[in-house]
Motif scaffolding. Structure first.
Motif, PDB file in Angstrom:
ATOM      1  N   LEU A  29     -81.870  22.954  64.750  1.00 58.23           N
ATOM      2  CA  LEU A  29     -80.430  22.903  65.022  1.00 58.23           C
ATOM      3  C   LEU A  29     -79.748  24.192  64.577  1.00 58.23           C
ATOM      4  O   LEU A  29     -78.897  24.740  65.290  1.00 58.23           O
ATOM      5  CB  LEU A  29     -79.807  21.694  64.312  1.00 58.23           C
ATOM      6  CG  LEU A  29     -80.090  20.347  64.958  1.00 58.23           C
ATOM      7  CD1 LEU A  29     -79.558  19.226  64.091  1.00 58.23           C
ATOM      8  CD2 LEU A  29     -79.442  20.270  66.327  1.00 58.23           C
ATOM      9  N   LEU A  30     -80.143  24.695  63.393  1.00 57.81           N
ATOM     10  CA  LEU A  30     -79.525  25.929  62.902  1.00 57.81           C
ATOM     11  C   LEU A  30     -79.854  27.100  63.814  1.00 57.81           C
ATOM     12  O   LEU A  30     -78.985  27.915  64.133  1.00 57.81           O
ATOM     13  CB  LEU A  30     -80.002  26.217  61.481  1.00 57.81           C
ATOM     14  CG  LEU A  30     -79.334  25.412  60.385  1.00 57.81           C
ATOM     15  CD1 LEU A  30     -79.966  25.723  59.057  1.00 57.81           C
ATOM     16  CD2 LEU A  30     -77.854  25.717  60.341  1.00 57.81           C
ATOM     17  N   SER A  31     -81.127  27.184  64.266  1.00 53.48           N
ATOM     18  CA  SER A  31     -81.517  28.287  65.142  1.00 53.48           C
ATOM     19  C   SER A  31     -80.710  28.252  66.424  1.00 53.48           C
ATOM     20  O   SER A  31     -80.219  29.296  66.888  1.00 53.48           O
ATOM     21  CB  SER A  31     -83.000  28.195  65.483  1.00 53.48           C
ATOM     22  OG  SER A  31     -83.757  28.392  64.348  1.00 53.48           O
ATOM     23  N   ILE A  32     -80.564  27.054  66.996  1.00 55.10           N
ATOM     24  CA  ILE A  32     -79.821  26.942  68.255  1.00 55.10           C
ATOM     25  C   ILE A  32     -78.371  27.344  68.041  1.00 55.10           C
ATOM     26  O   ILE A  32     -77.788  28.099  68.818  1.00 55.10           O
ATOM     27  CB  ILE A  32     -79.944  25.497  68.798  1.00 55.10           C
ATOM     28  CG1 ILE A  32     -81.378  25.219  69.220  1.00 55.10           C
ATOM     29  CG2 ILE A  32     -79.002  25.274  69.963  1.00 55.10           C
ATOM     30  CD1 ILE A  32     -81.648  23.801  69.606  1.00 55.10           C
ATOM     31  N   PHE A  33     -77.779  26.862  66.940  1.00 53.03           N
ATOM     32  CA  PHE A  33     -76.379  27.219  66.658  1.00 53.03           C
ATOM     33  C   PHE A  33     -76.222  28.728  66.537  1.00 53.03           C
ATOM     34  O   PHE A  33     -75.325  29.330  67.139  1.00 53.03           O
ATOM     35  CB  PHE A  33     -75.907  26.527  65.373  1.00 53.03           C
ATOM     36  CG  PHE A  33     -74.622  27.080  64.837  1.00 53.03           C
ATOM     37  CD1 PHE A  33     -73.425  26.804  65.479  1.00 53.03           C
ATOM     38  CD2 PHE A  33     -74.602  27.892  63.720  1.00 53.03           C
ATOM     39  CE1 PHE A  33     -72.232  27.320  65.004  1.00 53.03           C
ATOM     40  CE2 PHE A  33     -73.421  28.409  63.236  1.00 53.03           C
ATOM     41  CZ  PHE A  33     -72.238  28.124  63.881  1.00 53.03           C
ATOM     42  N   HIS A  34     -77.106  29.361  65.775  1.00 50.12           N
ATOM     43  CA  HIS A  34     -76.956  30.806  65.560  1.00 50.12           C
ATOM     44  C   HIS A  34     -77.272  31.596  66.814  1.00 50.12           C
ATOM     45  O   HIS A  34     -76.700  32.669  67.026  1.00 50.12           O
ATOM     46  CB  HIS A  34     -77.811  31.264  64.384  1.00 50.12           C
ATOM     47  CG  HIS A  34     -77.188  30.951  63.063  1.00 50.12           C
ATOM     48  ND1 HIS A  34     -76.042  31.553  62.640  1.00 50.12           N
ATOM     49  CD2 HIS A  34     -77.524  30.066  62.100  1.00 50.12           C
ATOM     50  CE1 HIS A  34     -75.696  31.069  61.453  1.00 50.12           C
ATOM     51  NE2 HIS A  34     -76.587  30.159  61.107  1.00 50.12           N
TER      52      HIS A  34
END
Lengths: 323, 87, 104
Positions: free
Chosen positions: A311-316
């Motif tokens: 989720l963090l990778s997609i957000f960033h």
């Protein structure tokens, strides 16, 4: 009473869904999607599906809205009018809907004890969970042990989703290329900054509680990963992209996903090396019940790491494209 | 008494949804999302007691903690757009 | 003792429910965005407070009571923050309070 609640919430859900389809303004569609998620979580909860409701809450309350808004920042706000109505598609959809509605007439009533779903493997799971695992939450037992292969597949789906987003958006986490506009985040807004900094540790703590309490109450890896990711996204919103990437680098997030998936697979391989079959946790400890508990905790941890990192990778990846 | 409170919350959720559908502007939709979010939290808390599932309060706790992140994202979205519009 | 607690819970829950309904009606009926925001914040603050206090009296000194107290504290913190963020976003995009104009 439960029927009244359920019917009321379901009606609101249908109205919201129709409004999402009907609106041309994509920002409004994102907001209505947030409402849809809230109503869905309430619905699941009314139906006594606390684990599913918690998943919907953890993902829908923060992450979905944030990522959809990031995507919206990359595109236009209004949907382009498509050409003429495609009558063949409309006809196909209408016929399918009629068939599906007709099919529901054969379905058993809500909560019918004679329904096939309550006659198949469910009684066996309910009966054997205290014997095999000795944990109160049957959902976790089913998800992590009885149906361990399915969950392993889901973790790899999460992994593939992250890889796909990174390929499409060129997600180098904003490392390459000069960043033209330094992103100040919400640092100039005193109230969100103070409240956000105050709540951040509690969000992470709650995420860890959900992670390790999943055997006893609603929760587990998926929910915990989403909650912790929400906390870190809150940090990114407050302090700005660059500051967030300094504290959790893009490489670390991707490593987290790989480590989570490998941990899950590794537990399975370890079971094989110890003489069991793949993901048969009973061999992990001399006492099979303890072994299964160890296995469940380990793979839930893997799931949590993978979900949080993805989720963090997609957000960033989205946020890096914005600036 | 939990039933009375739950019904009041449900009706308020309905009113908020009407506000979300009517608009007129985008901020009214955000307002409605925020209202529905807090009402959902309350509903979960009340229903947990109505049916005697105090274990499931974790859900309301999750919403109480992370529901405002979405609205903060809206603020950031419009702030970025305001900066992009400046020369 | 139980009777007094029950009575207090009733009053708090019904009062909270009344404030929720009033706030919801206000959010639906008021003419300008900021007035609607004001009405909606009523449901976030006093409505939430009364309903959760009513539940808290019933829960007493248990784990559930502690969780309700935590929910109450977090909602008291996040509700106004969300209202602030919303009002600020609306102000940033040029909607000014007090004119009675509807935004496009």
């Amino acid at each position: 009473m439960i029927t009244v609640f359920g019917i009321f919430l379901l009606s609101l859900l249908v109205i919201t869904a129709l409004a999402i389809v009907q609106t041309r303004n994509l920002f409004v569609a994102v907001m209505l999607a947030a409402i849809f998620s809230l109503l869905m979580a309430a619905n699941f909860f009314i139906l006594d599906a606390a684990d599913v409701a918690l998943t919907e809450a953890a993902v829908g309350a923060g992450v979905t809205t944030v990522i959809l808004l990031s995507a919206l920042a990359l595109t236009a706000e209004r949907e382009k009018r498509s050409g003429s109505i495609r009558w063949i598609s409309v006809a196909v959809v209408a016929v399918t809907v009629l068939i599906l509605i007709y099919a529901t007439f054969d379905k058993p009533a809500l909560g019918d004890p004679d329904a096939p779903v309550h006659q198949h493997v469910a009684p066996w799971y309910l009966e054997k969970t205290p014997v095999f695992m000795d944990i109160p939450n049957v959902v976790t037992a089913v998800l992590a042990s009885f149906r361990g292969y399915d969950t392993l597949g889901e973790v790899f789906v999460v992994f593939v989703a992250m890889v796909g987003v990174l390929f499409v958006l060129g997600g180098d986490g904003g490392r390459s290329g000069p960043i033209t506009t330094p992103d100040p985040g919400l640092r100039h807004h005193l109230i969100p900054k103070v409240v956000g900094r105050l709540l951040l540790p509690f969000i992470i703590l709650f995420g860890l509680y959900v992670q390790f309490h999943g055997e006893y109450g609603p929760g587990g890896g998926f929910q915990a990963g989403a909650i912790i990711a929400t906390g870190l996204i809150l940090h990114a919103l407050l302090e700005g992209e660059q500051a967030a990437l300094r504290s959790v680098p893009a490489g670390a997030m991707q490593a987290l996903v790989v480590a989570g998936a490998s941990l899950y697979g590794g537990v399975g391989v370890a079971c094989m090396l110890l003489g069991g079959s793949f993901l048969d946790y009973s061999v992990l400890h001399p006492d099979p019940v303890t072994g299964r508990q160890i296995g469940i905790i380990a793979i839930e941890l893997g799931v949590g790491m993978a979900v949080c990192g993805a989720l963090l990778s997609i957000f960033h990846a989205f946020a890096a494209r914005e600036h | 008494m939990y039933t009375a409170a739950a019904l009041a919350i449900l009706v308020t959720m309905g009113l908020a949804l009407v506000r979300a559908l009517l608009g007129p502007g985008v901020y009214d939709r955000v307002l409605a999302v925020n209202m529905l979010g807090t009402k959902t939290t309350l509903l979960l808390a009340v229903v947990a007691f109505l049916y005697g599932w105090p274990d499931f309060l974790d859900l309301a706790l999750a919403y109480a903690l992370i529901n405002f992140v979405g609205v903060l994202a809206v603020l950031e979205f419009f702030q970025n757009r305001a900066r992009a519009d400046e020369p | 003792m139980t009777l007094i607690l029950d009575l207090a819970s009733w009053i708090l829950l019904v009062g909270g429910g009344a404030f929720l309904l009033i706030g919801g009606l206000g959010a639906l009926r008021f003419q300008t965005l900021y007035a609607r925001m004001h009405a909606a914040s009523l449901t976030d603050s006093i409505g939430t407070l009364l309903v959760l206090l009513g539940i808290l009296l019933q829960a007493g000194w248990t784990l559930a009571g502690a969780k309700i107290a935590a929910i109450l504290i977090f909602m008291m913190l996040t509700g106004p923050t969300a209202s602030y963020a919303l009002a600020n976003a609306a102000y940033l995009s040029g909607i000014r309070p007090g004119t009675g104009d509807e935004e496009p």
